[in-house]
Design a protein around this motif. Structure first.
Motif, PDB file in Angstrom:
ATOM      1  N   LEU A 228       0.829  -1.199   0.000  1.00  0.00           N
ATOM      2  CA  LEU A 228       0.000   0.000   0.000  1.00  0.00           C
ATOM      3  C   LEU A 228       0.867   1.255   0.000  1.00  0.00           C
ATOM      4  O   LEU A 228       0.590   2.210  -0.731  1.00  0.00           O
ATOM      5  N   ASN A 229       1.912   1.239   0.769  1.00  0.00           N
ATOM      6  CA  ASN A 229       2.829   2.379   0.820  1.00  0.00           C
ATOM      7  C   ASN A 229       3.454   2.626  -0.546  1.00  0.00           C
ATOM      8  O   ASN A 229       3.536   3.774  -1.010  1.00  0.00           O
ATOM      9  N   LYS A 230       3.895   1.566  -1.207  1.00  0.00           N
ATOM     10  CA  LYS A 230       4.484   1.704  -2.539  1.00  0.00           C
ATOM     11  C   LYS A 230       3.452   2.267  -3.520  1.00  0.00           C
ATOM     12  O   LYS A 230       3.758   3.150  -4.320  1.00  0.00           O
ATOM     13  N   TYR A 231       2.228   1.761  -3.440  1.00  0.00           N
ATOM     14  CA  TYR A 231       1.164   2.251  -4.315  1.00  0.00           C
ATOM     15  C   TYR A 231       0.936   3.749  -4.109  1.00  0.00           C
ATOM     16  O   TYR A 231       0.842   4.518  -5.063  1.00  0.00           O
ATOM     17  N   LEU A 232       0.866   4.157  -2.844  1.00  0.00           N
ATOM     18  CA  LEU A 232       0.635   5.574  -2.555  1.00  0.00           C
ATOM     19  C   LEU A 232       1.815   6.436  -2.998  1.00  0.00           C
ATOM     20  O   LEU A 232       1.621   7.539  -3.529  1.00  0.00           O
ATOM     21  N   LEU A 233       3.027   5.940  -2.808  1.00  0.00           N
ATOM     22  CA  LEU A 233       4.198   6.688  -3.274  1.00  0.00           C
ATOM     23  C   LEU A 233       4.208   6.807  -4.791  1.00  0.00           C
ATOM     24  O   LEU A 233       4.579   7.849  -5.338  1.00  0.00           O
ATOM     25  N   ASP A 234       3.784   5.745  -5.479  1.00  0.00           N
ATOM     26  CA  ASP A 234       3.686   5.804  -6.941  1.00  0.00           C
ATOM     27  C   ASP A 234       2.657   6.848  -7.373  1.00  0.00           C
ATOM     28  O   ASP A 234       2.872   7.574  -8.349  1.00  0.00           O
ATOM     29  N   LEU A 235       1.536   6.934  -6.655  1.00  0.00           N
ATOM     30  CA  LEU A 235       0.530   7.946  -6.986  1.00  0.00           C
ATOM     31  C   LEU A 235       1.096   9.353  -6.820  1.00  0.00           C
ATOM     32  O   LEU A 235       0.844  10.230  -7.647  1.00  0.00           O
ATOM     33  N   ILE A 236       1.856   9.547  -5.766  1.00  0.00           N
ATOM     34  CA  ILE A 236       2.455  10.857  -5.527  1.00  0.00           C
ATOM     35  C   ILE A 236       3.463  11.179  -6.624  1.00  0.00           C
ATOM     36  O   ILE A 236       3.511  12.295  -7.138  1.00  0.00           O
ATOM     37  N   ASP A 237       4.265  10.181  -6.995  1.00  0.00           N
ATOM     38  CA  ASP A 237       5.262  10.394  -8.051  1.00  0.00           C
ATOM     39  C   ASP A 237       4.613  10.748  -9.382  1.00  0.00           C
ATOM     40  O   ASP A 237       5.180  11.486 -10.189  1.00  0.00           O
ATOM     41  N   LYS A 238       3.418  10.233  -9.651  1.00  0.00           N
ATOM     42  CA  LYS A 238       2.727  10.490 -10.911  1.00  0.00           C
ATOM     43  C   LYS A 238       1.893  11.765 -10.835  1.00  0.00           C
ATOM     44  O   LYS A 238       1.125  12.049 -11.740  1.00  0.00           O
ATOM     45  N   ASP A 239       2.018  12.485  -9.761  1.00  0.00           N
ATOM     46  CA  ASP A 239       1.244  13.723  -9.554  1.00  0.00           C
ATOM     47  C   ASP A 239      -0.254  13.472  -9.535  1.00  0.00           C
ATOM     48  O   ASP A 239      -1.045  14.371  -9.825  1.00  0.00           O
ATOM     49  N   THR A 240      -0.659  12.268  -9.250  1.00  0.00           N
ATOM     50  CA  THR A 240      -2.085  11.970  -9.134  1.00  0.00           C
ATOM     51  C   THR A 240      -2.646  12.623  -7.876  1.00  0.00           C
ATOM     52  O   THR A 240      -3.768  13.100  -7.860  1.00  0.00           O
ATOM     53  N   VAL A 241      -1.835  12.629  -6.844  1.00  0.00           N
ATOM     54  CA  VAL A 241      -2.230  13.247  -5.580  1.00  0.00           C
ATOM     55  C   VAL A 241      -1.401  14.502  -5.406  1.00  0.00           C
ATOM     56  O   VAL A 241      -0.186  14.457  -5.426  1.00  0.00           O
ATOM     57  N   LYS A 242      -2.093  15.622  -5.254  1.00  0.00           N
ATOM     58  CA  LYS A 242      -1.396  16.890  -5.077  1.00  0.00           C
ATOM     59  C   LYS A 242      -1.495  17.307  -3.618  1.00  0.00           C
ATOM     60  O   LYS A 242      -2.449  16.948  -2.933  1.00  0.00           O
ATOM     61  N   PRO A 243      -0.545  18.090  -3.163  1.00  0.00           N
ATOM     62  CA  PRO A 243      -0.679  18.643  -1.809  1.00  0.00           C
ATOM     63  C   PRO A 243      -1.961  19.470  -1.716  1.00  0.00           C
ATOM     64  O   PRO A 243      -2.425  20.035  -2.718  1.00  0.00           O
ATOM     65  N   LEU A 244      -2.539  19.543  -0.564  1.00  0.00           N
ATOM     66  CA  LEU A 244      -3.794  20.260  -0.372  1.00  0.00           C
ATOM     67  C   LEU A 244      -3.689  21.708  -0.839  1.00  0.00           C
ATOM     68  O   LEU A 244      -4.636  22.258  -1.407  1.00  0.00           O
ATOM     69  N   SER A 245      -2.527  22.323  -0.659  1.00  0.00           N
ATOM     70  CA  SER A 245      -2.339  23.727  -1.065  1.00  0.00           C
ATOM     71  C   SER A 245      -2.418  23.899  -2.582  1.00  0.00           C
ATOM     72  O   SER A 245      -2.693  24.985  -3.075  1.00  0.00           O
ATOM     73  N   GLU A 246      -2.184  22.823  -3.331  1.00  0.00           N
ATOM     74  CA  GLU A 246      -2.204  22.909  -4.800  1.00  0.00           C
ATOM     75  C   GLU A 246      -3.535  22.453  -5.401  1.00  0.00           C
ATOM     76  O   GLU A 246      -3.738  22.587  -6.597  1.00  0.00           O
ATOM     77  N   GLU A 247      -4.388  21.907  -4.587  1.00  0.00           N
ATOM     78  CA  GLU A 247      -5.675  21.423  -5.095  1.00  0.00           C
ATOM     79  C   GLU A 247      -6.559  22.612  -5.476  1.00  0.00           C
ATOM     80  O   GLU A 247      -6.611  23.616  -4.772  1.00  0.00           O
ATOM     81  N   THR A 248      -7.238  22.488  -6.600  1.00  0.00           N
ATOM     82  CA  THR A 248      -8.198  23.532  -6.963  1.00  0.00           C
ATOM     83  C   THR A 248      -9.495  23.288  -6.205  1.00  0.00           C
ATOM     84  O   THR A 248      -9.910  22.133  -6.063  1.00  0.00           O
ATOM     85  N   PRO A 249     -10.128  24.326  -5.730  1.00  0.00           N
ATOM     86  CA  PRO A 249     -11.356  24.131  -4.978  1.00  0.00           C
ATOM     87  C   PRO A 249     -12.468  23.609  -5.891  1.00  0.00           C
ATOM     88  O   PRO A 249     -12.440  23.842  -7.101  1.00  0.00           O
ATOM     89  N   PRO A 250     -13.425  22.937  -5.338  1.00  0.00           N
ATOM     90  CA  PRO A 250     -14.546  22.454  -6.155  1.00  0.00           C
ATOM     91  C   PRO A 250     -15.301  23.624  -6.779  1.00  0.00           C
ATOM     92  O   PRO A 250     -15.211  24.761  -6.304  1.00  0.00           O
ATOM     93  N   PRO A 251     -16.050  23.377  -7.837  1.00  0.00           N
ATOM     94  CA  PRO A 251     -16.713  24.466  -8.575  1.00  0.00           C
ATOM     95  C   PRO A 251     -17.700  25.278  -7.739  1.00  0.00           C
ATOM     96  O   PRO A 251     -17.972  26.424  -8.064  1.00  0.00           O
ATOM     97  N   HIS A 252     -18.247  24.761  -6.701  1.00  0.00           N
ATOM     98  CA  HIS A 252     -19.248  25.510  -5.943  1.00  0.00           C
ATOM     99  C   HIS A 252     -18.638  26.570  -5.023  1.00  0.00           C
ATOM    100  O   HIS A 252     -19.350  27.277  -4.337  1.00  0.00           O
ATOM    101  N   TYR A 253     -17.316  26.739  -5.023  1.00  0.00           N
ATOM    102  CA  TYR A 253     -16.696  27.791  -4.198  1.00  0.00           C
ATOM    103  C   TYR A 253     -16.592  29.076  -4.945  1.00  0.00           C
ATOM    104  O   TYR A 253     -16.443  29.219  -6.089  1.00  0.00           O
TER     105      TYR A 253
END
Length: 66
Positions: free
Chosen positions: A41-66
């Motif tokens: 699971l750790n390897k899977y999550l690290l792979d997701l981070i490496d592929k930029d699938t998961v962004k830091p919260l500060s880089e996430e765009t807010p949902p459209p209703h904001y």
């Protein structure tokens, strides 16, 4: 205490030790399986981070209703 009583005591103690060792062995085996799952699971999550699938919260765009 006779020799027979001593022998029975020793055999009883040995049987209890064998049972305890077997139980501990099972616990170690189960923990090993859990560690393997967590490593995968750790390897899977690290792979997701490496592929930029998961962004830091500060880089996430807010949902459209904001």
């Amino acid at each position: 205490m006779t020799n027979d009583e001593r022998l029975i005591d020793i055999e009883t103690t040995l049987a209890n030790h064998e049972k305890t060792i077997e139980e501990l062995s099972n616990v170690v085996f189960e923990q090993g399986k859990k560690i393997d799952q967590l490593l995968k699971l750790n390897k899977y999550l690290l792979d997701l981070i490496d592929k930029d699938t998961v962004k830091p919260l500060s880089e996430e765009t807010p949902p459209p209703h904001y």
